[in-house]
Design an enzyme around this catalytic site. Sequence first.
Site, PDB file in Angstrom:
ATOM      1  N   CYS A 125      -7.145  -0.071   2.674  1.00 51.43           N
ATOM      2  CA  CYS A 125      -7.224  -1.161   3.644  1.00 51.43           C
ATOM      3  C   CYS A 125      -8.113  -0.741   4.803  1.00 51.43           C
ATOM      4  CB  CYS A 125      -5.835  -1.520   4.168  1.00 51.43           C
ATOM      5  SG  CYS A 125      -4.717  -2.146   2.915  1.00 51.43           S
ATOM      6  N   LYS A 145       0.831  -1.211   0.000  1.00 50.10           N
ATOM      7  CA  LYS A 145       0.000   0.000   0.000  1.00 50.10           C
ATOM      8  C   LYS A 145       0.858   1.250   0.000  1.00 50.10           C
ATOM      9  CE  LYS A 145      -2.655   2.718   3.342  1.00 50.10           C
ATOM     10  NZ  LYS A 145      -3.687   3.324   2.484  1.00 50.10           N
ATOM     11  N   HIS A 156     -13.163   7.809  -6.236  1.00 45.93           N
ATOM     12  CA  HIS A 156     -12.038   6.886  -6.107  1.00 45.93           C
ATOM     13  C   HIS A 156     -10.971   7.147  -7.152  1.00 45.93           C
ATOM     14  CE1 HIS A 156     -15.141   4.911  -3.745  1.00 45.93           C
ATOM     15  NE2 HIS A 156     -14.159   4.326  -3.093  1.00 45.93           N
TER      16      HIS A 156
END
Length: 754
Positions: free
Chosen positions: A515, A18, A694
């Site tokens: 996450c 990430k 997003h």
Amino acid sequence: MKTSIIGFPRVGESRELKFATEKYFRKEITEEELEAKGKELRHKHWQLLVDQGIDFIPSGDFSFFDTTLDTALLLNLVPEKYQSLQLSPLETYFALARGYQGAAGDVTALAMKKWFNTNYHYMVPEIDDTTELKLVGDSLFKAFNEAKEHDIITRPTILGPFTLLKLATYHGSKQAADFYEDAIIAYGQIFDQLAASGCEWLQIDEPALVLDLSPAEVQQFKGLYQRLLAKKGHLNILVQTYFGDVRDTYQELIELPFDGIGLDFVEGRKTVSLLEEYGFPKGTLLFAGIVNGKNIWKNNYQETLSLLEKIQPFGTIVLNTSCSLLHVPFTLANESALETTVTNHFAFAVEKLAELNELKKIVADKQTHHELLKGNTALFVQERFSKNKHVAQQIEALTERDFIRLPVLAERATIQKEKLQLPILPTTTIGSFPQTKEVKQNRAKFKKGEITEAEYTAFNQEKIAECVGFQEEIGLDVLVHGEFERNDMVEYFGESLDGYLFTEKAWVQSYGTRCVKPPIIWGDVSRSQPITVAYSKYAQTLTDKPMKGMLTGPVTILNWSFPREDISLRESTLQLALAIQEEVLDLETNGIEIIQIDEAALREKLPLRQTDWHCEYLAWAIPAFRLVHSKVQPTTQIHTHMCYSEFADIIQDIDNMDADVISFEASRSNLDILDALKAIDFQTQVGPGVYDIHSPRVPSVEEIETTIHNILTKLPIEKVWVNPDCGLKTRGVPETKASLKNLVLAAKKVRGGV
């Protein structure tokens, strides 16, 4: 007996992937450095599986964003608008995943939807009549050879052609079956290349087999694999299913020449009975999914051994996970704050590897490994869940009247219109504003005891004031406080509810670099004090415009938590509903006239087979939401929000939630849901998302204006709200401000033309 897993968490033990990927997005590291980090993690995870004694080790389950997207790129399913950007392969990949806005052009991202009944999101492939499905990528082969360089022989895994083409979106006259011929050729080439590299097994994931399939689809699947398996040569093919049973295609599966068939014995309610009724082919390995890949509770060895006794007579068994371990946290080793009396009951991904190994040992020699079985059995005979008699009595006392709000929706709409005095096409956001580094640091300092509660609150109030000021400046009609005090829309509420446990580093990938850290329901749930009232009340003092109170609904809190397994999901959800109902009424008492109760994950635990929807899930999930708001005054406007799933087929049930306003994610799905709303004469006011949050790209005024006009061709203007498609927590401040300014300007332009 051997062991296997379907897939492994790819973000890393400490979310290394990430952070590396986000650095790449910020241009702080190069493409080569990101690739190097991926290679490092793959090797680390393969070696971990070797050390844990896993016999069948997957490769190809690693991804920089999404494995469905990886398969699409491998097979050339890239729309022309992305190819025409002429970016590097990795840049094109991320353009598909996140959208792109730069010198090479301006494109939106692919649609994103929930992966079956999980909280993971996949990228939906787009196919049109000009698409050429063919093998063009090499990532699958590189991963296999990469592992081979470390003397690790893996089992490559790829999404199967039936599921891939069933999940895709089609623009044109062609449908899935029209691409089967090309798929057979492409997958046949994959077989050849893997076999030439020394590969022994290929895992082909076909989770679509657990869905309701028509007789025509079953025959399509059978015909597709009859021809495809004729090309496998000496390569062993495992067809892997998960998230349920394969009752529609089981007979076809066992008649096809697969070398292994993976079946789910955790969520597959009819899997055992299918074996008993139809048998299992001799010489085919049964990959038995007996370790739950979706929940974090330790496996009950006695129950699993009893299950294995039933299925062992049908052939050679490989002990397997029920699905990929992508859906659980990495390891318990990093959880230092929880007592061992608690963690003894949990198994994250690494611990599930150990469970497979222990089960393998016990099955091989129960006497020698008696202590392993004895220790596990002891965990399941002791009382471990905390009970709350008052909550139980509340649920027992519920009557039908507690789930009905009066007056009816149409009457409330008239009352609220008079009370709120909002313009047509009212503008708002979904709730959260960007969580900057400073916001996160403030929260971290408070949790570590480095600042006082007064200092923590003062900082948040300062951010709220800035947020409210900006919203007033650009002219939004209904404001939010920004949620700067919240780490996560579920964890934040769980921290204030009795009956919850929290982890430190139990992160689970939701999509891409996003996450989440699902809390754990440990006992009966109740609310002992207000949760959101203080900040919402403060924010309302800063403006004369309506301030939305922001809550997460009971179904979403349940679905985004790790639930108990000793009581029903219905009972857990009703406990949560009563707790959130108390919060709703407190907000109302403190002058909050609009309250949004998000149910982003409403569909998440919807059974995958439609015949089970209303008897097993919607029959209690919809009433649970109604229970939350059934006691508010007619003047209080109740909103809810849903995102990134397919809602068209339960749209009537959503209308029956009896909210006053519902906002939907719609931008990535090209407003497809509007046809479903129109078809049933949807009564609730609607805010279809007018731009994709997003993606970092900023939509123009003209783009949003066009979207609003498109919405108004399907819905009456008096029922339409204008808002982004989701919360703004993950976005940067500059792009957020620019996008919202354009949103307001677009809404005003449309109003002016009415």
